[in-house]
Design a protein around this motif. Structure first.
Motif, PDB file in Angstrom:
ATOM      1  N   GLU A 184      -5.221  13.763  -4.742  1.00 14.02           N
ATOM      2  CA  GLU A 184      -6.267  13.166  -3.902  1.00 14.02           C
ATOM      3  C   GLU A 184      -6.295  11.648  -4.076  1.00 14.02           C
ATOM      4  O   GLU A 184      -6.470  10.903  -3.112  1.00 14.02           O
ATOM      5  CB  GLU A 184      -7.623  13.763  -4.258  1.00 14.02           C
ATOM      6  N   ARG A 185      -6.073  11.198  -5.294  1.00 14.63           N
ATOM      7  CA  ARG A 185      -6.074   9.754  -5.553  1.00 14.63           C
ATOM      8  C   ARG A 185      -4.891   9.063  -4.892  1.00 14.63           C
ATOM      9  O   ARG A 185      -5.006   7.908  -4.465  1.00 14.63           O
ATOM     10  CB  ARG A 185      -6.064   9.499  -7.059  1.00 14.63           C
ATOM     11  N   VAL A 186      -3.758   9.747  -4.817  1.00 21.21           N
ATOM     12  CA  VAL A 186      -2.623   9.172  -4.087  1.00 21.21           C
ATOM     13  C   VAL A 186      -3.032   8.898  -2.638  1.00 21.21           C
ATOM     14  O   VAL A 186      -2.743   7.828  -2.082  1.00 21.21           O
ATOM     15  CB  VAL A 186      -1.406  10.112  -4.137  1.00 21.21           C
ATOM     16  N   GLY A 187      -3.721   9.866  -2.029  1.00 20.87           N
ATOM     17  CA  GLY A 187      -4.210   9.659  -0.665  1.00 20.87           C
ATOM     18  C   GLY A 187      -5.171   8.494  -0.576  1.00 20.87           C
ATOM     19  O   GLY A 187      -5.136   7.712   0.387  1.00 20.87           O
ATOM     20  N   ASP A 188      -6.027   8.345  -1.588  1.00 16.53           N
ATOM     21  CA  ASP A 188      -6.971   7.221  -1.601  1.00 16.53           C
ATOM     22  C   ASP A 188      -6.230   5.886  -1.639  1.00 16.53           C
ATOM     23  O   ASP A 188      -6.641   4.917  -0.977  1.00 16.53           O
ATOM     24  CB  ASP A 188      -7.897   7.326  -2.812  1.00 16.53           C
TER      25      ASP A 188
END
Length: 225
Positions: free
Chosen positions: A200-204
């Motif tokens: 999810e943080r990669v997407g952020d």
């Protein structure tokens, strides 16, 4: 001649940032493969290679500082330098997340939840970063806004995956399991939840890159806040 040198510096900076993104994306893909295959050698390659990404980040940071100090850019050029400075930070952090994922793959005991599509989530987030860097390369504001919208889908998928894991834990019977079995289970669950969180943080970070790129192109901060 001085003006030509200055423009060449800006072009070279963009090219070097795109090279950094290619390296980060390659390491991110390798970390997904290590997770899927439980390949310790591949995981180690990602982990040991993180220093190369860190050095690239420091070199590009210095390039940005040098251009700001020596050329004193204004208007669009200043936005380009400032945005690039932020974007390389996001790329470096994606590299850190790839290292995290590689670390998880080295310690995973088993695939507890085959219904949680970690590879599918990984593909989506990898594509977001790739598309964000394409938008940076081509000055595409529409792509920046589209990537930001896609992040809502990633967040929902990650939330659903986390809920699947937590719901299963709540419904499990532990009476007949030894303390060692329970500890192994909890370690694997913890790693899976951390994997979902990091994806999810990669997407952020892809959204952050898009936000700074939009600001660079249009002097528009709508995606930053």
């Amino acid at each position: 001649m001085a003006r030509q040198d200055y423009q060449q510096q800006l072009e070279s900076l963009r090219e070097d940032v795109l090279y950094m993104s290619e390296l980060v994306l390659e390491r991110l893909r390798m970390s997904f493969d290590a997770l899927e295959q439980k390949d310790e050698g591949l995981a180690e390659e990602v982990i040991q290679g993180d220093h190369e990404i860190n050095q690239l980040y420091l070199d590009l940071e210095q390039d940005c500082i040098d251009i700001l100090a020596l050329q004193q850019p204004v208007a669009g050029d200043l936005r380009f330098i400032a945005s690039t400075f932020k974007i390389i930070t996001d790329l470096e952090r994606v590299g850190d997340l790839a290292t995290n994922l590689a670390e998880y793959s080295r310690n995973a005991e088993q695939d507890l939840y085959p219904e949680v599509d970690v590879q599918g989530l990984g593909d989506l987030t990898h594509e977001m970063v790739e598309d964000a860097m394409d938008a940076y390369a081509t000055d595409d504001p529409d792509a920046c806004r589209e990537i930001s919208r896609r992040d809502d889908d990633i967040d929902a998928l990650c939330e659903e995956a986390s809920q699947t894991v937590v719901r299963d834990l709540l419904e499990r019977e532990f009476d007949e399991k030894s303390s060692e079995d329970i500890e192994t289970l909890m370690n694997d669950v913890s790693r899976l939840l951390l994997t979902i969180r990091d994806l999810e943080r990669v997407g952020d970070h892809a959204v952050n890159i898009s936000a700074r790129t939009l600001y660079m192109i249009e002097s528009n901060d709508e995606l930053i806040y």
